[in-house]
Design a protein around this motif. Sequence first.
Motif, PDB file in Angstrom:
ATOM      1  N   THR A  35      43.510  37.767  26.971  1.00 36.93           N
ATOM      2  CA  THR A  35      43.264  37.254  28.195  1.00 36.93           C
ATOM      3  C   THR A  35      43.419  38.219  29.296  1.00 36.93           C
ATOM      4  O   THR A  35      42.478  38.344  30.367  1.00 36.93           O
ATOM      5  CB  THR A  35      43.873  35.844  28.745  1.00 36.93           C
ATOM      6  N   ALA A  36      44.478  38.910  29.377  1.00 37.24           N
ATOM      7  CA  ALA A  36      44.800  40.007  30.105  1.00 37.24           C
ATOM      8  C   ALA A  36      43.663  40.997  30.242  1.00 37.24           C
ATOM      9  O   ALA A  36      43.374  41.572  31.149  1.00 37.24           O
ATOM     10  CB  ALA A  36      46.306  40.708  29.776  1.00 37.24           C
ATOM     11  N   GLU A  37      43.456  41.612  29.065  1.00 40.08           N
ATOM     12  CA  GLU A  37      42.420  42.729  28.973  1.00 40.08           C
ATOM     13  C   GLU A  37      40.937  42.143  29.348  1.00 40.08           C
ATOM     14  O   GLU A  37      40.379  42.872  30.142  1.00 40.08           O
ATOM     15  CB  GLU A  37      42.332  43.119  27.396  1.00 40.08           C
ATOM     16  N   ARG A  38      40.473  40.738  29.239  1.00 34.36           N
ATOM     17  CA  ARG A  38      39.457  40.271  29.741  1.00 34.36           C
ATOM     18  C   ARG A  38      39.331  40.228  31.110  1.00 34.36           C
ATOM     19  O   ARG A  38      38.362  40.847  31.906  1.00 34.36           O
ATOM     20  CB  ARG A  38      38.981  38.959  28.909  1.00 34.36           C
ATOM     21  N   THR A  39      40.550  39.949  31.586  1.00 32.86           N
ATOM     22  CA  THR A  39      40.695  39.850  33.202  1.00 32.86           C
ATOM     23  C   THR A  39      40.591  41.318  33.872  1.00 32.86           C
ATOM     24  O   THR A  39      39.792  41.409  34.649  1.00 32.86           O
ATOM     25  CB  THR A  39      41.916  39.093  33.644  1.00 32.86           C
ATOM     26  N   LEU A  40      41.165  42.202  33.217  1.00 33.43           N
ATOM     27  CA  LEU A  40      41.068  43.637  33.794  1.00 33.43           C
ATOM     28  C   LEU A  40      39.723  43.981  33.869  1.00 33.43           C
ATOM     29  O   LEU A  40      39.446  44.661  34.638  1.00 33.43           O
ATOM     30  CB  LEU A  40      42.034  44.336  32.863  1.00 33.43           C
ATOM     31  N   LYS A  41      38.910  43.833  32.826  1.00 32.80           N
ATOM     32  CA  LYS A  41      37.667  44.252  32.384  1.00 32.80           C
ATOM     33  C   LYS A  41      36.679  43.669  33.909  1.00 32.80           C
ATOM     34  O   LYS A  41      35.679  44.425  34.166  1.00 32.80           O
ATOM     35  CB  LYS A  41      37.160  43.768  31.189  1.00 32.80           C
ATOM     36  N   THR A  42      37.031  42.543  34.185  1.00 37.10           N
ATOM     37  CA  THR A  42      36.269  41.668  35.119  1.00 37.10           C
ATOM     38  C   THR A  42      36.481  41.554  36.559  1.00 37.10           C
ATOM     39  O   THR A  42      35.777  41.348  37.429  1.00 37.10           O
ATOM     40  CB  THR A  42      35.974  40.351  34.579  1.00 37.10           C
ATOM     41  N   MET A  43      37.634  42.320  36.711  1.00 29.23           N
ATOM     42  CA  MET A  43      38.474  42.380  38.136  1.00 29.23           C
ATOM     43  C   MET A  43      37.755  43.132  38.897  1.00 29.23           C
ATOM     44  O   MET A  43      37.325  44.259  38.630  1.00 29.23           O
ATOM     45  CB  MET A  43      39.852  42.731  37.861  1.00 29.23           C
ATOM     46  N   SER A  44      37.406  42.758  40.320  1.00 25.23           N
ATOM     47  CA  SER A  44      36.790  43.777  41.023  1.00 25.23           C
ATOM     48  C   SER A  44      37.439  44.764  41.447  1.00 25.23           C
ATOM     49  O   SER A  44      38.506  44.769  41.534  1.00 25.23           O
ATOM     50  CB  SER A  44      35.856  42.888  42.199  1.00 25.23           C
ATOM     51  N   LEU A  45      36.589  45.985  41.860  1.00 24.30           N
ATOM     52  CA  LEU A  45      37.345  46.930  42.473  1.00 24.30           C
ATOM     53  C   LEU A  45      38.375  46.739  43.550  1.00 24.30           C
ATOM     54  O   LEU A  45      39.378  47.115  44.212  1.00 24.30           O
ATOM     55  CB  LEU A  45      36.345  48.055  42.835  1.00 24.30           C
ATOM     56  N   ILE A  46      37.571  45.852  44.647  1.00 26.16           N
ATOM     57  CA  ILE A  46      38.545  45.340  45.846  1.00 26.16           C
ATOM     58  C   ILE A  46      39.710  44.783  45.372  1.00 26.16           C
ATOM     59  O   ILE A  46      40.797  45.039  46.074  1.00 26.16           O
ATOM     60  CB  ILE A  46      37.562  44.447  46.720  1.00 26.16           C
ATOM     61  N   GLU A  47      39.743  43.886  44.292  1.00 32.56           N
ATOM     62  CA  GLU A  47      41.002  43.023  43.817  1.00 32.56           C
ATOM     63  C   GLU A  47      42.122  44.109  43.228  1.00 32.56           C
ATOM     64  O   GLU A  47      43.208  43.956  43.563  1.00 32.56           O
ATOM     65  CB  GLU A  47      40.685  42.141  42.820  1.00 32.56           C
ATOM     66  N   LEU A  48      41.449  45.071  42.480  1.00 34.18           N
ATOM     67  CA  LEU A  48      42.236  46.191  41.966  1.00 34.18           C
ATOM     68  C   LEU A  48      43.102  46.881  43.026  1.00 34.18           C
ATOM     69  O   LEU A  48      44.417  46.975  42.814  1.00 34.18           O
ATOM     70  CB  LEU A  48      41.722  46.886  41.213  1.00 34.18           C
ATOM     71  N   ARG A  49      42.294  47.333  43.901  1.00 34.95           N
ATOM     72  CA  ARG A  49      42.795  48.013  45.134  1.00 34.95           C
ATOM     73  C   ARG A  49      43.678  47.202  46.011  1.00 34.95           C
ATOM     74  O   ARG A  49      44.770  47.664  46.554  1.00 34.95           O
ATOM     75  CB  ARG A  49      41.581  48.505  46.194  1.00 34.95           C
ATOM     76  N   ARG A  50      43.529  45.869  46.231  1.00 36.17           N
ATOM     77  CA  ARG A  50      44.390  45.023  47.024  1.00 36.17           C
ATOM     78  C   ARG A  50      45.628  44.888  46.121  1.00 36.17           C
ATOM     79  O   ARG A  50      46.695  44.861  46.724  1.00 36.17           O
ATOM     80  CB  ARG A  50      43.839  43.587  47.048  1.00 36.17           C
ATOM     81  N   ARG A  51      45.506  44.648  44.982  1.00 34.22           N
ATOM     82  CA  ARG A  51      47.086  44.302  44.177  1.00 34.22           C
ATOM     83  C   ARG A  51      47.842  45.999  44.100  1.00 34.22           C
ATOM     84  O   ARG A  51      48.787  45.798  43.995  1.00 34.22           O
ATOM     85  CB  ARG A  51      46.681  44.080  42.689  1.00 34.22           C
ATOM     86  N   LEU A  52      47.041  46.998  43.842  1.00 31.99           N
ATOM     87  CA  LEU A  52      47.544  48.190  44.023  1.00 31.99           C
ATOM     88  C   LEU A  52      48.462  48.380  45.478  1.00 31.99           C
ATOM     89  O   LEU A  52      49.378  48.696  45.366  1.00 31.99           O
ATOM     90  CB  LEU A  52      46.880  49.382  43.775  1.00 31.99           C
ATOM     91  N   ARG A  53      47.802  48.033  46.513  1.00 31.09           N
ATOM     92  CA  ARG A  53      48.507  48.095  47.955  1.00 31.09           C
ATOM     93  C   ARG A  53      49.650  47.350  47.850  1.00 31.09           C
ATOM     94  O   ARG A  53      50.753  47.603  48.331  1.00 31.09           O
ATOM     95  CB  ARG A  53      47.591  47.939  48.866  1.00 31.09           C
ATOM     96  N   SER A  54      49.715  46.076  47.247  1.00 31.18           N
ATOM     97  CA  SER A  54      50.848  45.351  47.168  1.00 31.18           C
ATOM     98  C   SER A  54      51.906  45.925  46.607  1.00 31.18           C
ATOM     99  O   SER A  54      53.155  45.773  46.634  1.00 31.18           O
ATOM    100  CB  SER A  54      50.318  43.871  46.667  1.00 31.18           C
ATOM    101  N   ALA A  55      51.549  46.439  45.339  1.00 29.38           N
ATOM    102  CA  ALA A  55      52.535  47.098  44.489  1.00 29.38           C
ATOM    103  C   ALA A  55      53.315  48.378  45.018  1.00 29.38           C
ATOM    104  O   ALA A  55      54.531  48.702  44.978  1.00 29.38           O
ATOM    105  CB  ALA A  55      51.962  47.405  43.034  1.00 29.38           C
TER     106      ALA A  55
END
Length: 83
Positions: A55-75
Motif C-alpha cells: 500500500t505504501a509503495e502504491r501510494t508513493l507511485k500515485t502521489m502528486s508532485l504537489i503533495e510530495l512537495r507539500r509533505r517535504l516542506r512540512s518535514a
Amino acid sequence: MREFADETGRGWVAAVRENPGEDYKGRFYLVFFPAGEGSPQEFPVEEVRWNSLATAERTLKTMSLIELRRRLRSALGRVTTGV
C-alpha cells in the motif's frame, strides 16, 4: 521509492521506512532524503502511515508532485538546523 525535484530544482527521494514491532497497524511511514548523497540525512513524516509495504509503495507511485512537495516542506520545517 520515488525521486522528484523540489521547487528550487533540488533532487529528493520519497521512500518508506518500517517501524519494527509486533503491531502491524501503521508500521510503515513516509521519509524523505536528498537524492544522490552518500549517507543522507532522513526527514521522516511519521504521521503518514500505512499498514503494508504494498500500500505504501502504491501510494508513493500515485502521489502528486504537489503533495510530495507539500509533505517535504512540512518535514523540513520541523528541522531546527538548515538542510
